[in-house]
Motif scaffolding. Sequence first.
Motif, PDB file in Angstrom:
ATOM      1  N   LEU A  21       0.832  -1.203   0.000  1.00  0.00           N
ATOM      2  CA  LEU A  21       0.000   0.000   0.000  1.00  0.00           C
ATOM      3  C   LEU A  21       0.869   1.258   0.000  1.00  0.00           C
ATOM      4  O   LEU A  21       0.582   2.223  -0.706  1.00  0.00           O
ATOM      5  CB  LEU A  21      -0.921  -0.008   1.218  1.00  0.00           C
ATOM      6  CG  LEU A  21      -1.943   1.108   1.320  1.00  0.00           C
ATOM      7  CD1 LEU A  21      -2.904   1.067   0.142  1.00  0.00           C
ATOM      8  CD2 LEU A  21      -2.704   0.990   2.628  1.00  0.00           C
ATOM      9  N   PHE A  22       1.948   1.234   0.771  1.00  0.00           N
ATOM     10  CA  PHE A  22       2.883   2.361   0.790  1.00  0.00           C
ATOM     11  C   PHE A  22       3.477   2.592  -0.597  1.00  0.00           C
ATOM     12  O   PHE A  22       3.546   3.730  -1.079  1.00  0.00           O
ATOM     13  CB  PHE A  22       3.994   2.114   1.804  1.00  0.00           C
ATOM     14  CG  PHE A  22       5.093   3.138   1.732  1.00  0.00           C
ATOM     15  CD1 PHE A  22       4.930   4.385   2.309  1.00  0.00           C
ATOM     16  CD2 PHE A  22       6.287   2.858   1.074  1.00  0.00           C
ATOM     17  CE1 PHE A  22       5.939   5.346   2.232  1.00  0.00           C
ATOM     18  CE2 PHE A  22       7.292   3.809   0.991  1.00  0.00           C
ATOM     19  CZ  PHE A  22       7.115   5.048   1.569  1.00  0.00           C
ATOM     20  N   VAL A  23       3.911   1.520  -1.257  1.00  0.00           N
ATOM     21  CA  VAL A  23       4.506   1.638  -2.592  1.00  0.00           C
ATOM     22  C   VAL A  23       3.486   2.207  -3.578  1.00  0.00           C
ATOM     23  O   VAL A  23       3.801   3.096  -4.375  1.00  0.00           O
ATOM     24  CB  VAL A  23       5.056   0.276  -3.078  1.00  0.00           C
ATOM     25  CG1 VAL A  23       5.480   0.339  -4.536  1.00  0.00           C
ATOM     26  CG2 VAL A  23       6.217  -0.166  -2.199  1.00  0.00           C
ATOM     27  N   LYS A  24       2.258   1.716  -3.508  1.00  0.00           N
ATOM     28  CA  LYS A  24       1.216   2.211  -4.407  1.00  0.00           C
ATOM     29  C   LYS A  24       0.973   3.704  -4.187  1.00  0.00           C
ATOM     30  O   LYS A  24       0.894   4.478  -5.141  1.00  0.00           O
ATOM     31  CB  LYS A  24      -0.077   1.430  -4.172  1.00  0.00           C
ATOM     32  CG  LYS A  24      -1.194   1.798  -5.098  1.00  0.00           C
ATOM     33  CD  LYS A  24      -2.430   0.951  -4.829  1.00  0.00           C
ATOM     34  CE  LYS A  24      -3.560   1.337  -5.756  1.00  0.00           C
ATOM     35  NZ  LYS A  24      -4.766   0.537  -5.504  1.00  0.00           N
ATOM     36  N   ALA A  25       0.894   4.127  -2.925  1.00  0.00           N
ATOM     37  CA  ALA A  25       0.691   5.542  -2.617  1.00  0.00           C
ATOM     38  C   ALA A  25       1.887   6.375  -3.071  1.00  0.00           C
ATOM     39  O   ALA A  25       1.720   7.474  -3.616  1.00  0.00           O
ATOM     40  CB  ALA A  25       0.451   5.719  -1.118  1.00  0.00           C
ATOM     41  N   TYR A  26       3.084   5.836  -2.861  1.00  0.00           N
ATOM     42  CA  TYR A  26       4.299   6.546  -3.275  1.00  0.00           C
ATOM     43  C   TYR A  26       4.296   6.811  -4.781  1.00  0.00           C
ATOM     44  O   TYR A  26       4.583   7.921  -5.230  1.00  0.00           O
ATOM     45  CB  TYR A  26       5.533   5.733  -2.876  1.00  0.00           C
ATOM     46  CG  TYR A  26       6.808   6.279  -3.448  1.00  0.00           C
ATOM     47  CD1 TYR A  26       7.452   7.355  -2.863  1.00  0.00           C
ATOM     48  CD2 TYR A  26       7.369   5.728  -4.602  1.00  0.00           C
ATOM     49  CE1 TYR A  26       8.620   7.879  -3.405  1.00  0.00           C
ATOM     50  CE2 TYR A  26       8.534   6.237  -5.144  1.00  0.00           C
ATOM     51  CZ  TYR A  26       9.152   7.312  -4.542  1.00  0.00           C
ATOM     52  OH  TYR A  26      10.296   7.820  -5.079  1.00  0.00           O
ATOM     53  N   TYR A  27       3.954   5.796  -5.566  1.00  0.00           N
ATOM     54  CA  TYR A  27       3.956   5.968  -7.017  1.00  0.00           C
ATOM     55  C   TYR A  27       2.851   6.907  -7.491  1.00  0.00           C
ATOM     56  O   TYR A  27       2.974   7.522  -8.551  1.00  0.00           O
ATOM     57  CB  TYR A  27       3.862   4.623  -7.729  1.00  0.00           C
ATOM     58  CG  TYR A  27       5.178   3.883  -7.732  1.00  0.00           C
ATOM     59  CD1 TYR A  27       6.330   4.474  -8.223  1.00  0.00           C
ATOM     60  CD2 TYR A  27       5.278   2.589  -7.232  1.00  0.00           C
ATOM     61  CE1 TYR A  27       7.538   3.817  -8.221  1.00  0.00           C
ATOM     62  CE2 TYR A  27       6.484   1.913  -7.234  1.00  0.00           C
ATOM     63  CZ  TYR A  27       7.604   2.536  -7.722  1.00  0.00           C
ATOM     64  OH  TYR A  27       8.807   1.867  -7.721  1.00  0.00           O
ATOM     65  N   LYS A  28       1.811   7.043  -6.721  1.00  0.00           N
ATOM     66  CA  LYS A  28       0.734   7.958  -7.086  1.00  0.00           C
ATOM     67  C   LYS A  28       1.082   9.405  -6.738  1.00  0.00           C
ATOM     68  O   LYS A  28       0.812  10.324  -7.504  1.00  0.00           O
ATOM     69  CB  LYS A  28      -0.552   7.544  -6.377  1.00  0.00           C
ATOM     70  CG  LYS A  28      -1.751   8.364  -6.767  1.00  0.00           C
ATOM     71  CD  LYS A  28      -3.013   7.859  -6.110  1.00  0.00           C
ATOM     72  CE  LYS A  28      -4.211   8.661  -6.590  1.00  0.00           C
ATOM     73  NZ  LYS A  28      -5.454   8.160  -6.022  1.00  0.00           N
TER      74      LYS A  28
END
Length: 68
Positions: A21-28
């Motif tokens: 979830l952190f990675v997904k938010a980071y890329y967004k």
Amino acid sequence: QLNILRDFRDQVLLKNPLGALFVKAYYKVSPPIANVIAQNDFLRAVVRDVLVDPVVNLLQWSQDLWRT
């Protein structure tokens, strides 16, 4: 530096739901922030000195604990 960050992302963060979830938010969120930082030499230096270098150093120091 990029290799150790990628390794940590792939071997640790993406292997658990909160990390993924952190990675997904980071890329967004990160592209517009990165654009601002890239256009400002002072910000680029601060981010590298205060964030990137310490995180990379910590990951290098602890890689025996998390690297497969």
